[in-house]
Design an enzyme around this catalytic site. Structure first.
Site, PDB file in Angstrom:
ATOM      1  N   HIS A 178       8.885 -14.115   2.601  1.00  0.00           N
ATOM      2  CA  HIS A 178      10.296 -13.760   2.735  1.00  0.00           C
ATOM      3  C   HIS A 178      11.225 -14.978   2.719  1.00  0.00           C
ATOM      4  O   HIS A 178      10.797 -16.098   2.961  1.00  0.00           O
ATOM      5  CB  HIS A 178      10.505 -12.925   4.001  1.00  0.00           C
ATOM      6  CG  HIS A 178       9.950 -11.538   3.856  1.00  0.00           C
ATOM      7  ND1 HIS A 178      10.615 -10.545   3.176  1.00  0.00           N
ATOM      8  CD2 HIS A 178       8.775 -10.999   4.261  1.00  0.00           C
ATOM      9  CE1 HIS A 178       9.875  -9.447   3.188  1.00  0.00           C
ATOM     10  NE2 HIS A 178       8.752  -9.685   3.846  1.00  0.00           N
ATOM     11  N   VAL A 211     -14.419  -5.359  20.020  1.00  0.00           N
ATOM     12  CA  VAL A 211     -14.397  -5.616  21.469  1.00  0.00           C
ATOM     13  C   VAL A 211     -14.165  -4.300  22.209  1.00  0.00           C
ATOM     14  O   VAL A 211     -13.141  -3.649  22.048  1.00  0.00           O
ATOM     15  CB  VAL A 211     -13.297  -6.634  21.839  1.00  0.00           C
ATOM     16  CG1 VAL A 211     -13.243  -6.836  23.352  1.00  0.00           C
ATOM     17  CG2 VAL A 211     -13.530  -7.955  21.127  1.00  0.00           C
ATOM     18  N   ILE A 266       3.117  -8.122  15.165  1.00  0.00           N
ATOM     19  CA  ILE A 266       3.310  -8.997  14.001  1.00  0.00           C
ATOM     20  C   ILE A 266       3.403  -8.138  12.745  1.00  0.00           C
ATOM     21  O   ILE A 266       2.452  -7.997  11.979  1.00  0.00           O
ATOM     22  CB  ILE A 266       2.170 -10.037  13.877  1.00  0.00           C
ATOM     23  CG1 ILE A 266       1.893 -10.714  15.212  1.00  0.00           C
ATOM     24  CG2 ILE A 266       2.522 -11.079  12.802  1.00  0.00           C
ATOM     25  CD1 ILE A 266       3.050 -11.520  15.775  1.00  0.00           C
ATOM     26  N   CYS A 321     -12.136  -5.766 -17.019  1.00  0.00           N
ATOM     27  CA  CYS A 321     -10.684  -5.577 -16.952  1.00  0.00           C
ATOM     28  C   CYS A 321      -9.993  -6.842 -16.455  1.00  0.00           C
ATOM     29  O   CYS A 321      -8.923  -7.202 -16.912  1.00  0.00           O
ATOM     30  CB  CYS A 321     -10.337  -4.416 -16.042  1.00  0.00           C
ATOM     31  SG  CYS A 321     -11.102  -2.865 -16.526  1.00  0.00           S
ATOM     32  N   CYS A 370      -9.909  -0.056 -14.823  1.00  0.00           N
ATOM     33  CA  CYS A 370     -11.002   0.934 -14.759  1.00  0.00           C
ATOM     34  C   CYS A 370     -11.440   1.177 -13.319  1.00  0.00           C
ATOM     35  O   CYS A 370     -12.249   2.061 -13.066  1.00  0.00           O
ATOM     36  CB  CYS A 370     -12.169   0.556 -15.666  1.00  0.00           C
ATOM     37  SG  CYS A 370     -13.503  -0.372 -14.891  1.00  0.00           S
ATOM     38  N   CYS A 388     -17.970  -2.023 -13.544  1.00  0.00           N
ATOM     39  CA  CYS A 388     -18.574  -3.187 -12.900  1.00  0.00           C
ATOM     40  C   CYS A 388     -19.290  -2.852 -11.603  1.00  0.00           C
ATOM     41  O   CYS A 388     -20.088  -3.648 -11.124  1.00  0.00           O
ATOM     42  CB  CYS A 388     -17.540  -4.285 -12.655  1.00  0.00           C
ATOM     43  SG  CYS A 388     -16.217  -3.805 -11.562  1.00  0.00           S
TER      44      CYS A 388
END
Lengths: 489, 429, 119
Positions: free
Chosen positions: A52, A175, A345, A412, A445, A450
């Site tokens: 930003h 945790v 955050i 790709c 794809c 793959c």
């Protein structure tokens, strides 16, 4: 024996990763805990990737300060960590005199925040800066310091750097319970953190960077009581051939609750549009909806008319971990000893992350943690050359040095076997981990060709049987079993 | 970097690429085939069901058998084969073509050649293209990927399966999944009619009592880690959240929702693509808009029978031989799709010799007539027993037919030959 | 007995109705051509199918060898055939056309390899 750390960081998103890496420059033993199978698999993965420009938030918020500072730290960070980052600049496009008034406010804010180089633009200037803009745009704001980053690749490289400097990464560590040992206020006071699967570690200092679950973690430590409100954002990814690919990040004029839906030219050449902003109660609700499709495309086309749904490769949703007051909450706990909150955050968290790490380091220092610089610290990590970004000459050299660069796995995105192997050797052992590290399966794809090749390389490199390989950990298995008799009748 | 030179390089070692290569080699050209998989044969290798070869070999073969015949056709010819090699770039340089391939074994290879034949086949449309809302769990496969995992790797993708799309691959996979012990809980088809052939509806669905939901679509996907189910709803004017919606629990979702010719490197080389087929625009001798680059098979347009792809590839191979020996293409007429026709390939008609065309219908039914008009005058009319979008139609048209030679026209932007399908007005009963 | 079938002799797919138990007296209706009658009778009396499947093979190159029946077999035999095939494990070389199983369940049906896998 249970390992004991000076600092335990909970959450390997961008905040936790940046903090762990920053602290790894000192002589400290550090653990970084992540509940998912791979780092960056929470909030950070589905981030818009915008760095930003420092004009959206009011100067009296902590996050405005950290946004400006963080933004400035990116160039050095990229030189050291080689993640995809481009300071392409941000435009805010206004369509009316009313919107221009808001743009003026943003400009004033940016100036007050200390944003470098921002300017108010008339229509001509806007169209010169971005020729693909809607011709109805009458003016706007230009923030040249804004940019874009591949957020998960940033996190991967931060963690890689941290690990290189001695940080222990524990993935699949959720945790679930905390015990305190030693007397309150004494030197030998420690926390014992128990994972939901029975593993445990000890730590003197704990940093709560658990993103959406920071409220739960705070509760486990008997620290402050607050609530994280997940806010969902849906985004659509367009093919790299899409004509809507802009030169800069394009924002609409924001409304009081959201920065609006953007058109983002990703560093890797695709185009992203979104995100929406929807309150939800469910911290695991990553579902997309059909209503938002219309909304996002309408909004994006208003900015860049050449945005077309024909170019969609995929869509996804992410959650922002927001707090009631909208600001970051970064502070030493007043209730739990040697416990630091890094919560709420949300945007501009990615931009601010390097500055958050600096800020947390200072909090630890003020709290009495001794920070001695480690002379062996290495800021830089080795780069993994990417086949697709090499010249023919470089490709030739790479294949000669390592024949695995000649085996193209993802057609790709032109990802070679060498890059897939590099991902696995750096600990990315799920299909999504490899996808986000290498881009294999991220193209048009979507893994149709793959996937089986990656599964085979994963088996070869890790020894995992087919049915233990997952998309992203837990029960996200890919295939169930081998074909066998007696199950077919 | 290794340098090598051929008259022609074929990209893709499936049925089309091999057929084109064999044809060119028999005609005396030096030919290379570049295949990105380790073995030749392409997608045929995973199509272990039968139904191939009835037109080409007069017998019913399985996919691997058909592939093996294509490969054996190269015996005795001097076609050079590069497997495990991906072509990443094509360039044109003063009438010759440059092509860059990479493989583990050969490293980087630069091919210089006079002609390139594109035969890369197609890819499957996927979830991203569908835009179905919901979560992003594992267990969502394109039908072809699932077919690969089952038939080549011997894996069971899951045990409770829903299939989206009633194209032949989807139907074949319904039977295959059942035969490896999974339960197929339904096939969801958005159209009011099945996309696959009747034989597959009967032998892949009805044999196993698998429900086929026509005019339905999936409206939402559930599941956090692995897929846990889908919502299905009848198609209405918009969206489909109308009454009659229901949920099917499943751990696997197969998508058989269409194929797209794979033309990314073609496009980069400047090859112009056809908006309907997704493949290159080709002239009467299968040459694309770039001189010296030809195309055939599924990269040109999606075929439903491999037999047609092989046949087309041989025509293409012949045309390349003509090109290599400097035989002029001569005058060509434009060919366009008329009423009820989605597309016609190739898009040009040569004024010498026999021309074969392939077209796709937009309508379903009996009694349709194929009509070819030249400047508005009918030059061919043929009755077709049955037409449907899923069955490709082919026909021959010779240049020396009186109707054509007497109406010789050239040039202009207008379509010269128009191919249409017409349903005759009711003629009695 | 009455059965509703779809004829697969051609793409039109006539809806057939087959009635009767006795092979001599079976009636087929709904067909538009004689092929429909033949199909209807066979499908009603003794439905049979070509079966294609795979068999495990110990090869670096490939995990499964594709196979097929050399002629259609009765539908009722398919599950046991598949089970038998899935229990096999072959060793290369195998050549396309090799007999993998001879005379399955004394039906005279052979299972043939449909791909060559070199040693």
């Amino acid at each position: 024996m249970m390992k004991r750390y000076d600092v335990v960081v909970i959450g390997a998103g961008v905040s936790g990763a940046a903090i762990a890496r920053r602290l790894s420059a000192y002589r400290l033993s550090i653990a970084l805990l992540e509940k998912e199978i791979d780092v960056s698999f929470g909030v950070s993965k589905a981030n818009s990737g915008v760095i930003h420009g420092g004009f959206h938030h009011s100067p009296d918020l902590l996050k405005s300060r950290l946004e400006i500072q963080g933004n400035l730290m990116y160039d050095k960070l990229q030189r050291e960590l080689h993640f995809p980052f481009r300071r392409c600049g941000i435009l805010v496009a206004a369509f009316s005199t009313e919107e221009m008034r808001i743009v003026q406010e943003l400009y004033n804010r940016g100036v007050a925040n200390g944003a470098i180089g921002i300017e108010l633009c008339n229509g001509d200037r806007m169209h010169m800066l971005e020729p693909k803009l809607n011709s109805d745009v009458m003016g706007g704001l230009f923030a040249p310091g804004g940019g874009i980053v591949e957020p998960y690749r940033l996190v991967f490289s931060l963690v890689e750097s941290a690990v290189l400097n001695g940080v222990d990464l524990h993935t699949n560590f959720d945790v679930a319970g905390v015990e305190k040992s030693g007397k309150t206020g004494s030197e030998d006071r420690e926390y014992v953190l128990h994972g939901s699967d029975g593993q445990s570690i000890r730590g003197r200092w704990v940093i709560n960077a658990a993103g959406l679950f920071a409220d739960r973690i705070s509760g486990l430590f008997g620290a402050e009581d607050f609530r994280i409100h997940p806010r969902k954002g849906e985004e659509f990814l367009l093919d790299r051939e899409a004509s809507a690919h802009t030169g800069r990040v394009i924002f609409p004029v924001p409304n009081p609750v959201s920065k609006g839906m953007l058109v983002i030219p990703t560093v890797e050449g695709t185009t992203m549009i979104g995100p929406t902003a929807l309150e939800t109660d469910d911290k695991e609700d990553l579902a997309t909806s059909s209503e938002n499709f219309e909304k996002v495309f309408y909004s994006a086309r208003r900015l860049i008319p050449s945005v077309s749904e024909r170019d969609i490769i995929t869509s996804f949703a992410g959650l922002r971990p927001s707090l009631e007051d909208g600001d970051f909450y970064i502070a030493r706990s007043e209730k739990a000893e040697r416990f630091v909150q890094v919560a709420g955050i949300q945007s501009p968290g990615l931009t601010a992350a390097p500055a958050i790490a600096e800020y947390v380091k200072d909090l630890l220092k003020q709290g009495g943690l001794e920070l001695t610089e480690d002379p062996d610290y290495q800021g830089e990590i080795p780069a993994v050359p990417r086949f697709r970004s090499m010249s023919l000459h470089e490709q030739d050299a790479a294949v000669k040095a390592d024949p695995a660069y000649g085996n193209i796995i993802c057609r790709c995105e032109n990802v070679s076997e060498a890059e897939v192997v590099a991902a696995i050797r750096r600990g990315h052992t799920s299909l999504d981990g490899i996808k986000f590290y290498t881009r294999a399966g991220m193209g048009r794809c979507q893994g149709g060709f793959c996937s089986y090749k990656i599964l085979q390389i994963l088996r070869r490199e890790t020894g995992l049987p087919w049915e233990k390989i997952t998309k992203r950990g837990r029960k996200s298995w890919i295939v169930r079993e081998r074909i066998s008799p007696a199950k077919t009748s | 970097m290794k340098h090598t030179e051929f008259d022609a390089v074929v990209i893709g070692g499936g049925a089309s690429g091999l057929s084109a290569a064999a044809e060119m080699s028999r005609g005396g050209a030096s030919v290379a085939v570049v295949e990105r998989e380790e073995t030749l044969g392409g997608i045929l290798n995973q199509c272990i069901h039968n139904g191939f070869g009835l037109h080409q070999y007069n017998e019913e073969l399985t996919g691997p058998e058909y592939a093996e015949r294509c490969i054996r056709d190269l015996d005795g010819l001097s076609v050079k084969v590069f497997t495990g090699m991906t072509v990443t770039l094509m360039e044109t340089e003063e009438g010759t073509q440059l092509l860059y391939g990479f493989s583990r074994e050969s490293g980087m290879v630069r091919f210089r050649c006079r002609a390139i034949v594109l035969a890369m086949g197609c890819r499957e449309r996927n979830r991203g293209n569908l835009g179905t809302p919901g979560t992003r769990p594992s267990g969502i496969f394109t039908a072809g990927l699932a077919q690969r995992l089952v038939n080549i790797d011997g894996m069971v993708p899951g045990r409770e399966c829903v299939i989206v799309g009633s194209g032949d691959i989807g139907l074949i996979m319904a039977r295959r999944m059942t035969w490896i012990g999974a339960r197929v809980r339904g096939v969801i088809e958005i159209q009011p009619y099945p996309a696959g052939i009747t034989r597959n509806i009967v032998q892949c669905l009805r044999d196993f009592d698998i429900p086929l939901y026509l005019s339905h679509s999936i409206t939402r996907i559930y599941g956090k880690d692995r897929i846990s189910g889908v919502d299905v709803a009848p198609v209405r004017n918009a969206g489909g959240e109308a009454s009659g919606a229901f949920h099917i629990p499943c751990d696997t979702l197969l998508l058989s929702v269409g194929l797209v010719p794979e033309n990314e490197i073609s496009r980069k080389a400047g090859v112009r693509l056809h908006p309907e087929t997704g493949g290159p625009v080709v002239d009467a001798r299968y040459m694309t808009s770039v001189t010296g680059i030809f195309a055939c098979g599924n990269v040109l347009h999606v075929h439903d029978l491999v037999d047609y792809a092989s046949e087309e590839a041989r025509h293409c191979g012949q045309a390349v031989l003509d090109y290599l020996s400097g035989v002029s293409a001569g005058e060509q007429l434009r060919v366009g799709a008329g009423r009820n026709v989605k597309y016609v390939v190739p898009g040009r008609f040569a004024l010498t010799g026999k021309n074969r065309f392939y077209l796709r219908s937009m309508i379903t039914g009996t009694g349709a007539r194929l009509c070819v008009r030249l400047g508005g005058i009918e030059v061919l009319r043929r009755k077709l027993p049955y037409v449907q979008p899923s069955e490709m139609i082919s026909f021959d048209l010779a240049a020396d037919e009186d109707a054509i030679s007497s109406r010789f026209t050239t040039g202009g932007d207008e379509t010269d030959l128009e191919v249409s399908l017409e349903i005759p007005e009711k003629e009695g009963a | 007995m009455k059965k509703d079938l779809i004829c697969i002799s051609c793409p039109i797919g006539c809806r057939l109705t087959v009635e009767g138990e006795n092979p001599e007296k079976i009636s087929v209706s709904g067909n538009r051509c004689p092929r429909g009658e033949i199909y209807g009778r066979e499908e009603a009396l003794a439905p049979s199918r070509m079966v294609t499947a795979t068999v495990a093979i110990e090869s670096e190159k490939l995990a499964r060898l594709p196979v097929k029946t050399d002629r259609p077999i009765g539908r009722e035999h398919i599950p046991s055939l598949l089970n038998q095939l899935y229990a096999l494990e072959l060793v290369p070389p195998v050549y396309c056309g090799d007999i993998i199983l001879d005379d399955f369940a004394e039906s005279g049906v052979r299972i043939l390899a449909t791909r060559t896998i070199e040693a």
